[in-house]
Design a protein around this motif. Structure first.
Motif, short mmCIF file in Angstrom:
data_model
loop_
_atom_site.label_atom_id
_atom_site.label_comp_id
_atom_site.label_asym_id
_atom_site.label_seq_id
_atom_site.Cartn_x
_atom_site.Cartn_y
_atom_site.Cartn_z
N VAL A 17 0.86 -1.18 0.00
CA VAL A 17 0.00 0.00 0.00
C VAL A 17 0.90 1.23 0.00
N GLU A 18 0.72 2.08 -1.01
CA GLU A 18 1.51 3.31 -1.11
C GLU A 18 0.58 4.51 -1.16
N LYS A 19 1.12 5.65 -0.79
CA LYS A 19 0.37 6.90 -0.85
C LYS A 19 1.12 7.89 -1.72
N ARG A 20 0.38 8.83 -2.27
CA ARG A 20 1.00 9.82 -3.15
C ARG A 20 1.62 10.93 -2.33
N ARG A 21 2.79 11.34 -2.75
CA ARG A 21 3.44 12.50 -2.13
C ARG A 21 3.65 13.55 -3.21
N ASN A 22 3.17 14.75 -2.95
CA ASN A 22 3.31 15.84 -3.90
C ASN A 22 4.55 16.67 -3.58
N PRO A 23 5.15 17.29 -4.58
CA PRO A 23 6.34 18.10 -4.33
C PRO A 23 6.04 19.29 -3.44
N SER A 24 7.01 19.65 -2.60
CA SER A 24 6.88 20.83 -1.74
C SER A 24 7.04 22.09 -2.58
N LYS A 25 6.80 23.24 -1.97
CA LYS A 25 6.96 24.50 -2.67
C LYS A 25 8.39 24.66 -3.16
N ALA A 26 9.35 24.30 -2.29
CA ALA A 26 10.76 24.41 -2.67
C ALA A 26 11.09 23.48 -3.83
N GLN A 27 10.52 22.28 -3.82
CA GLN A 27 10.78 21.33 -4.90
C GLN A 27 10.16 21.81 -6.21
N LYS A 28 9.00 22.43 -6.13
CA LYS A 28 8.36 22.97 -7.34
C LYS A 28 9.24 24.07 -7.94
N GLN A 29 9.85 24.86 -7.08
CA GLN A 29 10.74 25.91 -7.57
C GLN A 29 11.98 25.33 -8.25
N GLN A 30 12.30 24.10 -7.89
CA GLN A 30 13.43 23.40 -8.50
C GLN A 30 13.03 22.67 -9.78
N GLY A 31 11.76 22.78 -10.16
CA GLY A 31 11.29 22.15 -11.39
C GLY A 31 10.64 20.79 -11.20
N ILE A 32 10.46 20.36 -9.96
CA ILE A 32 9.81 19.07 -9.68
C ILE A 32 8.32 19.32 -9.58
N VAL A 33 7.56 18.90 -10.58
CA VAL A 33 6.13 19.22 -10.62
C VAL A 33 5.23 18.00 -10.42
N ASP A 34 5.72 16.82 -10.77
CA ASP A 34 4.89 15.62 -10.66
C ASP A 34 5.13 14.92 -9.32
N GLY A 35 4.08 14.32 -8.79
CA GLY A 35 4.19 13.61 -7.53
C GLY A 35 4.78 12.22 -7.70
N TRP A 36 4.91 11.51 -6.61
CA TRP A 36 5.44 10.15 -6.62
C TRP A 36 4.80 9.38 -5.47
#
Length: 273
Positions: free
Chosen positions: A138-157
């Motif tokens: 069982v896994e859950k989705r983790r969305n990028p933080s604000k800082a990660q979005k600023q680094q270009g990470i837009v998709d979750g995992w």
């Protein structure tokens, strides 16, 4: 003091350029990849103590020799693309983050009449792995933080849940209450729903998971215009929980593309009209 030597294997003859002659009949494959994808490939290659080229070739060899079937590979690729990439909203948004009557270019296929609509469920995105009718992960989705979005990470995992974590209690309860005995083997993206998840807008009595890939409720005769969708969603009854309004619609194209629209995306005054 000698300078530290960089990573990599030295050539047997440093003065001679590296050359490799492929076997007869072999061809060269070139593909463009992102920096993140390149980094990931290099990481795996280093762990395996092979080159990136050998890593890619081993995958092709595995397909050719039947070690991994093309169905398995395509299944992983399709699930990865469909689940982890952010689903675009049908319309552009204004400064208040509400949709306006201006279709997004990448969603043109919806307005051309392609694809089918399914009910968008308001819960928490999870992924259940099933083997021989049994839940094994069982896994859950983790969305990028604000800082990660600023680094270009837009998709979750996805990350694993933890049985000792209070944050995962109800996700695990939903997974445990879901009958997967007839599900096909694989990794299934789902929406976890229930009394203690996202405010339980569908007023469910218990927790469970609904897989996106084969149990999402289909909605027929969905309008394909701004005004039509706005009015349609103000009265759309949930097929999953009759008597409660559906959160929205997700359109599915046969090639795997998706697009979404939610009732709350529209301006409040317009939704009330």
């Amino acid at each position: 003091m000698d300078e530290p030597r960089g990573r990599g294997r030295p050539r047997k003859n440093p003065a001679a350029p590296a050359r490799w002659t492929p076997p007869e009949g072999w061809s060269r494959l070139v593909a463009w990849i992102s920096p993140e994808e390149k980094k990931a490939l290099k990481h795996v290659a280093v762990e395996a103590d092979v080159s990136v080229a050998d890593l890619v070739r081993s995958l092709a060899s595995g397909l050719a020799e039947g070690v991994i079937s093309h169905e398995e590979l395509l299944g992983h690729v399709s699930r990865g693309k469909q689940v982890m990439e952010k689903i675009p909203t049908l319309f552009e948004r204004d400064e208040r983050f509400q949709v306006v009557d201006r279709p997004r270019a990448e969603c043109a296929w919806v307005f051309d009449g392609a694809g089918v609509g399914t009910e968008k469920l308001d819960g928490t995105n999870v992924r259940l792995t099933v083997r021989s009718g049994r839940l094994v992960r069982v896994e859950k989705r983790r969305n990028p933080s604000k800082a990660q979005k600023q680094q270009g990470i837009v998709d979750g995992w996805y990350v694993d849940t933890d049985e000792s974590s209070a944050d995962d209690k109800w996700i695990l309860a939903a997974a445990g209450n879901t009958d997967v005995s007839e599900w096909p083997d694989g990794e299934h993206p789902c929406e976890a729903l229930g009394p203690r998840i996202q405010g339980n807008p569908l007023a469910l009595d218990d927790h469970l998971c609904v897989p996106f890939d084969f149990q999402a409720p289909t909605v027929l005769d969905v309008p394909r215009s701004y005004q039509g969708l706005r009015e349609f969603l103000t009265t759309l009854d949930s097929k999953f929980s009759p008597g409660h309004l559906a959160e929205g619609i997700v359109f599915h194209h046969p090639d795997g593309r998706r697009a979404k629209i939610k009732r709350k995306d529209f301006p409040r005054s317009a939704a009330a009209a």
